[in-house]
Enzyme design. Structure first.
Site: not given
Ligand SMILES: Cc1cc2nc3c(=O)[nH]c(=O)nc-3n(C[C@H](O)[C@H](O)[C@H](O)COP(=O)(O)OP(=O)(O)OC[C@H]3O[C@@H](n4cnc5c(N)ncnc54)[C@H](O)[C@@H]3O)c2cc1C
Ligand SMILES: Cc1ncc(C[n+]2csc(CCOP(=O)(O)OP(=O)(O)O)c2C)c(N)n1
Ligand SMILES: [Mg+2]
Length: 574
Positions: A50, A112-113, A382, A467
């Protein structure tokens, strides 16, 4: 035959344009599945977990902007939706979850569940209600749908199987209007004040995010008038990066030094539709303007001097005629030149030397980027796949990029690819998966075969949770619990009836990815990539490493594995 509550539910969804429900069946869902079985305009997308259903619905909603629906049976069935629903809620995509519930007469008895969906889903939804009586339908369903659409997020209805099978009281949908499309604009006074500020300023930087979707032309015109470099947050990449002479990349740990500098060295930072989360990357002394559709977003991440509520496109349209041309392009030129250098440095890493291992994941991503179609939909897990996607996938206005960027859950890429391919059967859909991420919801590789979905899965196999390993090293921990003793994913794919290929040397990468992408059906290409691409700078001593976590949080990984670019304002003599 009498109309059942379940029939009415499906009819309301169909009339609102919903064409499918993602889920796994269960007896508490029988009323609904039986009702849609007989309809030619409605599909049941049967997945193997799911959580996949919720991620897939989220991808569907993200790509179309329209309501998507997922469902789980009572108790554990709908509980499995929860992580994917968090992702939908954080991504602000309209998703309705149908959480089937145990028989209504048993609720509260520890049956149950039994679980309590109202409690479970409270945190990851804007609306969650139990339907305990046929007379509540379709009103409660319609309130849930309206909430998901207008607040952009998740709404849940908990529906006991017996209520779903009961006779409907109302005969048909109550709401028949199209989705409202309001324009939201700051007041004229506010626009004038903003125009005055911008007309007085020389070094302006724009930070744009996902809220800039649909406003590309206005954004480019704005940057031209202000001579402003545009930095984008990750979720804004697909909407901002292309056809953009003002682009200076991302900021943040995964970003580009040019993005960081452009933000840290401006006098005015103009935030447009972004919720970029990392406080450390905002300038301390600049005047900060934030424009967002939602007032509650203003000032969440940094101090803000001017906060305006408006839709990006509408706001820029009313602002642009009031702006004078900035004649000083020094800030823009320096930022763009810095970007060119940073880009060149990263591009040099994306090469594969024939006969010479290891295979760099940067190279793999670059090859995927080059071979992918003009309107490909990419998803990235991620983990390090997010880094490579941010840096090496090129957007062009037609391509799309999905990830779990706000919720940050592993295992998102394959499920999102499933939703994307179901939604757009004719487009190329590519999942860039980690070996850890893929294994987490690997059962849904079977869904590709089940529904004949030609998703292309590229597995970056580094035999590690790389990561996290990097984060451990960076924080001064000895890495632990990150080793993966992996199977051969290509063989697993073959076992599932999917084309499976394995690239072990750089010269195999391009032909195998090409073969996978051309294949008429699902394909998985496993690539053995190097484990540590972003290692610690060698010059860091043990003593320095203590505070390294903090230091890292204020820097951008150079991508070279040999240095971290310290980006304090004083270092700007570049
Ligand atoms: C492992 C990992 C590492 C990351 N590292 C980075 C990094 O180094 N740099 C980076 O940038 N991100 C990084 N991210 C992503 C980060 O966590 C955020 O998701 C991202 O920066 C948010 O992007 P955003 O502001 O474009 O989007 P959102 O967080 O979705 O924000 C969008 C905003 O726009 C507003 N909005 C929506 N529609 C409209 C509209 N029509 N007009 C005006 N406002 C509107 C919303 O209300 C909201 O406030 C990483 C993510 C992961 C998983
Ligand atoms: C559901 C969940 N569990 C744990 C984490 C912590 N976490 C972030 S990245 C990562 C490793 C991801 O490994 P992989 O998919 O092999 O990618 P890699 O970074 O090795 O390229 C972990 C454990 C998470 N973000 N989400
Ligand atoms: Mg890995």
């Amino acid at each position: 035959m009498a109309k059942k509550v379940a029939d009415l539910l499906v009819e309301v969804l169909a009339q609102a344009g919903v064409q499918r429900i993602y889920g796994v069946t269960g007896d508490s869902l029988n009323g609904i599945t039986d009702s849609l079985r007989s309809r030619s305009d409605f599909e049941w997308i049967h997945v193997r977990h799911e959580e996949t259903a919720a991620f897939a619905a989220g991808a569907d909603a993200h790509l179309t902007g329209k309501l998507a629906v997922c469902a789980g049976s009572c108790g554990p069935g709908n509980l499995h939706l929860i992580n994917g629903l968090y992702d939908c809620q954080r991504n602000r995509v309209p998703v309705l979850a149908i959480a089937a519930q145990i028989p209504s007469a048993e609720i509260g008895s520890g049956y149950f569940q039994e679980t309590d969906p109202k409690h479970l889903f409270a945190q990851c939804s804007h609306y969650c209600e139990l339907v305990s009586n046929a007379e509540q339908m379709p009103r409660v369903l319609e309130i849930a749908m309206q909430t998901a659409i207008s607040q952009r997020g998740v709404a849940v209805i908990a529906l006991p199987g017996d209520v779903a099978l009961g006779d409907a009281v109302e005969r048909e949908p109550r709401l028949r209007f199209p989705v409202p499309q309001p324009t939201v604009c700051p007041s004229e006074d506010e626009i004038n004040t903003l125009a005055d500020l911008l007309n007085r300023s020389k070094r302006i930087t724009i930070l744009g995010g996902a809220g800039c979707a649909g406003a590309h032309a206005e954004l480019i015109e704005l940057a031209g008038k202000l001579q402003a470099p545009i930095v984008h947050a990750m979720r804004g990449k697909e909407f901002i990066e292309y056809d953009n002479p003002f682009d200076v990349g991302m900021t943040g740990l995964l970003g580009f030094s040019s993005g960081y500098h452009a933000m840290m060295n401006c006098d005015v930072l103009l935030m447009l539709g972004t919720d970029f989360p990392y406080q450390q990357f905002f300038p301390k002394d600049a005047t900060i303007v934030q424009i967002d559709l939602r007032g509650e977003q203003l000032g969440r991440r940094t101090k803000v001097d001017y906060g305006l509520i408006g839709d990006t496109k509408t706001t820029l349209r009313s602002l642009l005629p009031k702006l004078e041309q900035n004649q000083d392009d020094a800030h823009l030129r320096r930022s763009v030149e810095h970007y060119r250098k940073a880009r060149k440095g990263l591009d040099e890493l994306a090469t594969g030397n024939p006969g010479k291992k290891p295979i760099h994941p940067q190279y793999v991503t670059r090859v995927v980027d080059q071979l992918a179609s003009e309107d490909a939909i990419f998803t990235c897990d991620v983990g390090t796949p997010t880094i490579w996607a941010a840096r090496y996938l090129t957007m062009n206005g037609k391509r799309r990029l999905l990830g779990s960027f706000n919720h940050g859950s592993m295992a998102n890429a394959l499920p999102q690819a499933i939703g994307a391919q179901i939604t757009y059967p004719g487009r190329q859909v590519i999942s860039i998966s980690g070996d850890g991420g893929l294994a987490m919801l690997m059962g849904d590789l079977l869904t590709l075969k089940q529904h004949d979905l030609p998703v292309k899965t590229i597995v970056l196999r580094n035999d590690s949770l790389a990561f996290v390993e990097l984060e451990m090293k960076a924080s001064g921990f000895v890495d632990f619990g990150t080793d993966l003793r992996n199977p051969e994913f290509a063989t697993i794919a073959e076992g599932a009836g999917i084309l499976g290929l394995k690239a072990e040397t750089p010269e195999q990468v391009e032909p195998m990815i090409a073969q996978g992408l051309k294949h008429d059906g699902p394909a998985l290409v496993e690539v053995l990539v190097s484990r540590q691409e972003l290692s610690m700078p060698p010059t860091i001593t043990l003593e320095q490493a203590k505070g390294f976590g903090l230091f890292m949080a204020k820097a951008v990984l150079s991508g070279r594995g040999d240095e971290i670019i310290d980006l304090a304002r004083v270092n700007l003599l570049r």
